[in-house]
Every structure is written in structure tokens, then in C-alpha cells.
Design an enzyme around this catalytic site. Sequence first.
Site, PDB file in Angstrom:
ATOM      1  N   CYS A 113      70.984  20.634  57.106  1.00 58.73           N
ATOM      2  CA  CYS A 113      70.791  20.580  55.659  1.00 58.73           C
ATOM      3  C   CYS A 113      69.533  19.827  55.241  1.00 58.73           C
ATOM      4  O   CYS A 113      69.079  19.953  54.106  1.00 58.73           O
ATOM      5  CB  CYS A 113      72.006  19.946  54.990  1.00 58.73           C
ATOM      6  SG  CYS A 113      73.544  20.828  55.319  1.00 58.73           S
ATOM      7  N   HIS A 257      70.556  17.341  47.898  1.00 58.85           N
ATOM      8  CA  HIS A 257      71.228  18.411  48.630  1.00 58.85           C
ATOM      9  C   HIS A 257      72.532  18.752  47.917  1.00 58.85           C
ATOM     10  O   HIS A 257      73.304  17.868  47.547  1.00 58.85           O
ATOM     11  CB  HIS A 257      71.493  17.955  50.064  1.00 58.85           C
ATOM     12  CG  HIS A 257      72.349  18.881  50.847  1.00 58.85           C
ATOM     13  ND1 HIS A 257      72.134  20.245  50.898  1.00 58.85           N
ATOM     14  CD2 HIS A 257      73.444  18.642  51.621  1.00 58.85           C
ATOM     15  CE1 HIS A 257      73.052  20.799  51.669  1.00 58.85           C
ATOM     16  NE2 HIS A 257      73.854  19.848  52.122  1.00 58.85           N
ATOM     17  N   ASN A 287      77.245  25.132  49.213  1.00 58.88           N
ATOM     18  CA  ASN A 287      76.318  24.471  50.139  1.00 58.88           C
ATOM     19  C   ASN A 287      75.578  25.543  50.938  1.00 58.88           C
ATOM     20  O   ASN A 287      76.156  26.197  51.805  1.00 58.88           O
ATOM     21  CB  ASN A 287      77.106  23.550  51.069  1.00 58.88           C
ATOM     22  CG  ASN A 287      76.216  22.780  52.030  1.00 58.88           C
ATOM     23  OD1 ASN A 287      75.029  23.058  52.165  1.00 58.88           O
ATOM     24  ND2 ASN A 287      76.800  21.806  52.706  1.00 58.88           N
TER      25      ASN A 287
END
Length: 330
Positions: A113, A257, A287
Site C-alpha cells: 500500500c 492511504h 482499499n
Amino acid sequence: MKRAVIIGTGSALPARVLTNAELEGMVETSDEWITARTGIKTRRIAGAGEKTSQLAAAAARRALALAGLTPEELDLILVGTITADMTMPSCACLVQKELGAVRAFAFDLNAACSGFLYALDVADKYIRSDPDLKIMVIGAETLSSRVDWHDRNTCVLFGDGAGACVVTGAESNGNHQRGYLAAKLYADGSLWELLHLEGAPGHNPDLPGAALTAHPSIRMYGREVFRHAVRAMADAVGKVLADQGITPAQLSLVIPHQANIRIIRSLAEHLALPLEKVYVNVDKYGNTSAATIPIALDEANRQGRLAAGDLLLLCAFGGGFTWGASLIRW
């Protein structure tokens, strides 16, 4: 002095929208449960013609258009991803082919990520060496292909998409140091088992680990990841701001994020920032790993939320563990 500056942004998302209500028919879960714990309402799922490299190329085309450049003008293509179409060639090489960026060299970067932040920092280092370079930095994922759709703890979290930006060198703007100011990047491989994605099994029986399976999927220990993510991102943000002599109140926008609304809110509380200064789209896309920040960056840019001189903070946390924060003056 020339610094790395972002001159164009772009994003691309699959057409299919998967809602929480649909997930109720797939696993034992509910819209209320997912929303309360993650903030996610929908996510995008890739289909035919929407492989990682194709989404990445589509996002790159939009970024090129905004930058006023052609693919032939690119010198380097960097792709942050953990879901490349294949092990070899890299996703970046396939993007180079898709774009027709015949002058560009290309490679992938795997930091989960945090992949886009890592790739952006690599681009900055190239620009410091040669400010005339034109670099495409992309975060792209099709995590739906790496999710166990019977595991309700993970399948509700992830989605697919790509975001991109064009980076080159530019002079500082008046008294402001325009461009990429600083970053703090970190990793801790000792905690890898808390969030990981195994590779395909090898053919040498002495090398693959016993846990490897023919169809690997994301494994995560959510509570532990949450605890580490909040602390690690807050620490990285604090250090990069302190190094630059900047207070949280001076920030114009924070793009974290997009993993979980509770993590985002905890970060905002730590910085004593109102949520209005924190960009949130996790409710729409879930996500998307390395793609979350560049997708949000493109949306914020096209919505007019970034003006010349604004201080922009990016921060991420991902498997590895990897994490970090970047500070940019727009």
C-alpha cells in the site's frame, strides 16, 4: 534550484461497482457491519479489458493529457503494484507498450500500500540527477484477483483501480519551494505475517515455504495491522513535518492511504486537523492498495482542491510492513 513537481494527474476505475448489499449474499456480513468498521460502502471490481496494466495505462493517459505531454516524451515509467498481470514482464513494461512510450525505461516497485509513495520518492531522486526527465509514477492494483471471497475479514475491504501522475523538474515558485519537499519512508519485515500475500509455488521443493498454495490470497490480522498503522503513520507524519519546520495547521490537505475510515479519523485526531482537510474516498472505492493515494490525488486535483502554494501531505501504511509520509508544495 529545480525540484520534482507534479504536472499532471490521472486515474482509472473498473466499470463494475460491488456494493455491501451484494456482499451480504456472498459471505456472512452486512452493510451495517462493513460500514461501521471500515467506512466502505462500495468498491470497484475489474472485468474484461481491465487488467492492472490496462487500468494503469488508462490512468497514465489522463495524466499525460493534463500535463500536455505525449507518451513519446516520457523517459521513465514507475509502477507501484503487488498485482501485476504476470511475474515477468513487469506491469511497467506492459504500460510502456500500451502507451507507446518508446523512449521510456520502465520497472515495478513492490511496497504494497506504500508503493506509490516509494515510487514517487524514487522519481524525485531521478529528477535531482536530471531535472529535465519526464517520469510517469503509477499506483495500480486489481486486488479482487488476490482476495479469498469466502473470507469476510478481507474480501469486504479491497477494490481495484489505478492512479498516476507525471513528474518533472521545475524552478521554485518565488519564495515558495514548489514541488517535492521531503519524505520519511520506513519498513519492518519482522512483522510480515500480519499482512501478506504469498506468491505462486515454485518448482524446487527445497525452496517454497510450506504455507504456499496454488491460489494465494491476502491474509491479514486486522486488529494488529490497525494498531501498527495508526502509530506508524502518525510517527512518519510527525517526523517529516518536524524536519521541514511545518505544523499540522499549515497543511492545506492530507491525502492518507484509504484503508479504513477509523484509521483516517485517528490520524486526523492525532494531527488535530478537521476532517475537512483530510481527503476521504474509501467509502466509494475501498482499499486499492498502492492506487489509493494517486486516485485520491487526481480527484482532489480535478475538484480544484489544490491551489498553487498549498502544502499537501501524503501518508500510507502497507504490508511488509512498509509506511511513510511525503510533503509536497503544490
